[in-house]
Design a protein around this motif. Sequence first.
Motif, PDB file in Angstrom:
ATOM      1  N   PHE A 149      -0.207   1.948 -13.747  1.00  0.00           N
ATOM      2  CA  PHE A 149      -0.308   1.972 -12.290  1.00  0.00           C
ATOM      3  C   PHE A 149      -1.667   2.467 -11.826  1.00  0.00           C
ATOM      4  CE2 PHE A 149      -0.005   4.442  -8.346  1.00  0.00           C
ATOM      5  CZ  PHE A 149       0.318   3.414  -7.476  1.00  0.00           C
ATOM      6  N   THR A 150      -2.227   1.776 -10.834  1.00  0.00           N
ATOM      7  CA  THR A 150      -3.465   2.230 -10.196  1.00  0.00           C
ATOM      8  C   THR A 150      -3.290   2.336  -8.687  1.00  0.00           C
ATOM      9  OG1 THR A 150      -4.285  -0.062 -10.146  1.00  0.00           O
ATOM     10  CG2 THR A 150      -4.991   1.333 -12.004  1.00  0.00           C
ATOM     11  N   THR A 151      -2.754   1.281  -8.064  1.00  0.00           N
ATOM     12  CA  THR A 151      -2.586   1.320  -6.612  1.00  0.00           C
ATOM     13  C   THR A 151      -1.602   0.255  -6.158  1.00  0.00           C
ATOM     14  OG1 THR A 151      -3.752   1.241  -4.477  1.00  0.00           O
ATOM     15  CG2 THR A 151      -4.476  -0.296  -6.176  1.00  0.00           C
ATOM     16  N   VAL A 152      -1.019   0.493  -5.004  1.00  0.00           N
ATOM     17  CA  VAL A 152      -0.228  -0.549  -4.344  1.00  0.00           C
ATOM     18  C   VAL A 152      -1.171  -1.443  -3.555  1.00  0.00           C
ATOM     19  CG1 VAL A 152       1.854   0.879  -4.169  1.00  0.00           C
ATOM     20  CG2 VAL A 152       0.159   0.923  -2.318  1.00  0.00           C
ATOM     21  N   ASP A 153      -0.675  -2.635  -3.194  1.00  0.00           N
ATOM     22  CA  ASP A 153      -1.430  -3.509  -2.310  1.00  0.00           C
ATOM     23  C   ASP A 153      -0.453  -4.362  -1.511  1.00  0.00           C
ATOM     24  OD1 ASP A 153      -0.577  -5.633  -3.962  1.00  0.00           O
ATOM     25  OD2 ASP A 153      -2.398  -5.554  -5.167  1.00  0.00           O
ATOM     26  N   GLU A 154      -0.975  -5.364  -0.809  1.00  0.00           N
ATOM     27  CA  GLU A 154      -0.127  -6.171   0.072  1.00  0.00           C
ATOM     28  C   GLU A 154       0.914  -6.986  -0.684  1.00  0.00           C
ATOM     29  OE1 GLU A 154      -3.333  -5.846   0.304  1.00  0.00           O
ATOM     30  OE2 GLU A 154      -3.717  -5.081   2.332  1.00  0.00           O
ATOM     31  N   THR A 155       0.732  -7.175  -1.987  1.00  0.00           N
ATOM     32  CA  THR A 155       1.692  -7.958  -2.770  1.00  0.00           C
ATOM     33  C   THR A 155       2.768  -7.095  -3.426  1.00  0.00           C
ATOM     34  OG1 THR A 155       0.413  -7.843  -4.835  1.00  0.00           O
ATOM     35  CG2 THR A 155      -0.147  -9.618  -3.280  1.00  0.00           C
ATOM     36  N   THR A 156       2.675  -5.791  -3.302  1.00  0.00           N
ATOM     37  CA  THR A 156       3.638  -4.894  -3.946  1.00  0.00           C
ATOM     38  C   THR A 156       5.027  -5.069  -3.345  1.00  0.00           C
ATOM     39  OG1 THR A 156       1.896  -3.279  -4.389  1.00  0.00           O
ATOM     40  CG2 THR A 156       4.168  -2.495  -4.486  1.00  0.00           C
ATOM     41  N   GLY A 157       6.023  -5.241  -4.202  1.00  0.00           N
ATOM     42  CA  GLY A 157       7.386  -5.430  -3.725  1.00  0.00           C
ATOM     43  C   GLY A 157       8.015  -4.119  -3.269  1.00  0.00           C
ATOM     44  N   ARG A 198       2.740  -1.326   5.661  1.00  0.00           N
ATOM     45  CA  ARG A 198       2.002  -0.733   6.771  1.00  0.00           C
ATOM     46  C   ARG A 198       2.893  -0.593   8.008  1.00  0.00           C
ATOM     47  NH1 ARG A 198      -3.396  -0.393   8.178  1.00  0.00           N
ATOM     48  NH2 ARG A 198      -3.994  -1.740   6.429  1.00  0.00           N
ATOM     49  N   ASP A 199       3.713  -1.624   8.263  1.00  0.00           N
ATOM     50  CA  ASP A 199       4.599  -1.572   9.420  1.00  0.00           C
ATOM     51  C   ASP A 199       5.515  -0.356   9.387  1.00  0.00           C
ATOM     52  OD1 ASP A 199       3.644  -4.002  10.435  1.00  0.00           O
ATOM     53  OD2 ASP A 199       5.110  -5.165   9.291  1.00  0.00           O
ATOM     54  N   ILE A 200       5.975  -0.010   8.196  1.00  0.00           N
ATOM     55  CA  ILE A 200       6.975   1.045   8.067  1.00  0.00           C
ATOM     56  C   ILE A 200       6.347   2.415   7.848  1.00  0.00           C
ATOM     57  CG2 ILE A 200       9.010   1.782   6.765  1.00  0.00           C
ATOM     58  CD1 ILE A 200       9.288  -1.195   5.925  1.00  0.00           C
ATOM     59  N   LEU A 201       5.285   2.468   7.047  1.00  0.00           N
ATOM     60  CA  LEU A 201       4.709   3.751   6.643  1.00  0.00           C
ATOM     61  C   LEU A 201       3.460   4.138   7.418  1.00  0.00           C
ATOM     62  CD1 LEU A 201       5.113   3.386   2.767  1.00  0.00           C
ATOM     63  CD2 LEU A 201       6.623   4.593   4.356  1.00  0.00           C
ATOM     64  N   GLY A 202       2.897   3.203   8.177  1.00  0.00           N
ATOM     65  CA  GLY A 202       1.713   3.523   8.962  1.00  0.00           C
ATOM     66  C   GLY A 202       0.422   3.149   8.272  1.00  0.00           C
ATOM     67  N   ASP A 203      -0.685   3.463   8.937  1.00  0.00           N
ATOM     68  CA  ASP A 203      -1.998   3.047   8.449  1.00  0.00           C
ATOM     69  C   ASP A 203      -2.387   3.682   7.116  1.00  0.00           C
ATOM     70  OD1 ASP A 203      -2.319   1.456  10.657  1.00  0.00           O
ATOM     71  OD2 ASP A 203      -3.497   2.915  11.791  1.00  0.00           O
TER      72      ASP A 203
END
Length: 283
Positions: free
Chosen positions: A244-252, A205-210
């Motif tokens: 694959f379905t989605t990224v989340d906060e744990t995605t490296g 989020r910090d890098i790519l935005g909301d």
Amino acid sequence: MNEFKQAKKDYEATPIPPELAARVQAGIEQGNAHYAARKSRTSLRWAASAAACFAILLVGLNVSPPLAHAAANVPVLGGFFRMLTTASYQASEDGIHYDVTVPGVEVEGDLAGRVNTAIQEKVDLHLAKAQQDWADYKDAFFATGGTEEEWGSREMNVIVDYEIKRQTETQVSFVVTLAEGWVASMEERYYYNLDLAGERELTLRDILGDEWVTLCNESIQAQIDASVDEAGFSYFFPAEEGGFTTVDETTGFYIREDGTVVVAFPRYSIAAGAAGIPEFPIA
């Protein structure tokens, strides 16, 4: 498809022994093409810290682990912080060959301590697990009729290494790789993206935005779709079969030198093992 999922399940179910105090401090270069490029870089590090590593090898593999932390301080960024090679050594014991290079961060505040502790814990577990894997394999080998002569030709390679992907005056992105190579090949990567000025780890989020989830998902799915060949084959699992379905906060992820974010997934998690560790640049 089930074969790959079962391999992933068996790997993740491997027990880790509690005897972490008996961690091995040694290693040599894994003899496969994937690590060939790393070999020359590791050799340079080895030469730079030869005195420290020679002392480690002289006292053997049963010394207290802190003695194996070489004093090979390698400045990476000017003034504000440094990346350090906190351990760098190579040796062999009981058929296991080790090539170990452990990174650390030096900067004011609590961030460095948290990151360095997390890295060292992962390295400790990796080395202990490698020893247990080898011991289990040896027991099974002899239990099924293997001979001492046949066993003498078998060996295991254990890798700990890191690569700095991007660095600025206040940020660093690096990847720590832990690998085993023997009758099976296993590799894990851990991703660190640090905002040293803010004393925190950067997020997608910090890098790519909301809209980071949508942006990542669309880009990743487009790349997966593009991987399908003319016969309709792809190494990637369908979404309904663990793909694959989605990224989340744990995605490296890591950040390339040009600032591009690259999202990465563990081997076997969304694709067959032949796909390696899937990586997706996010445009």
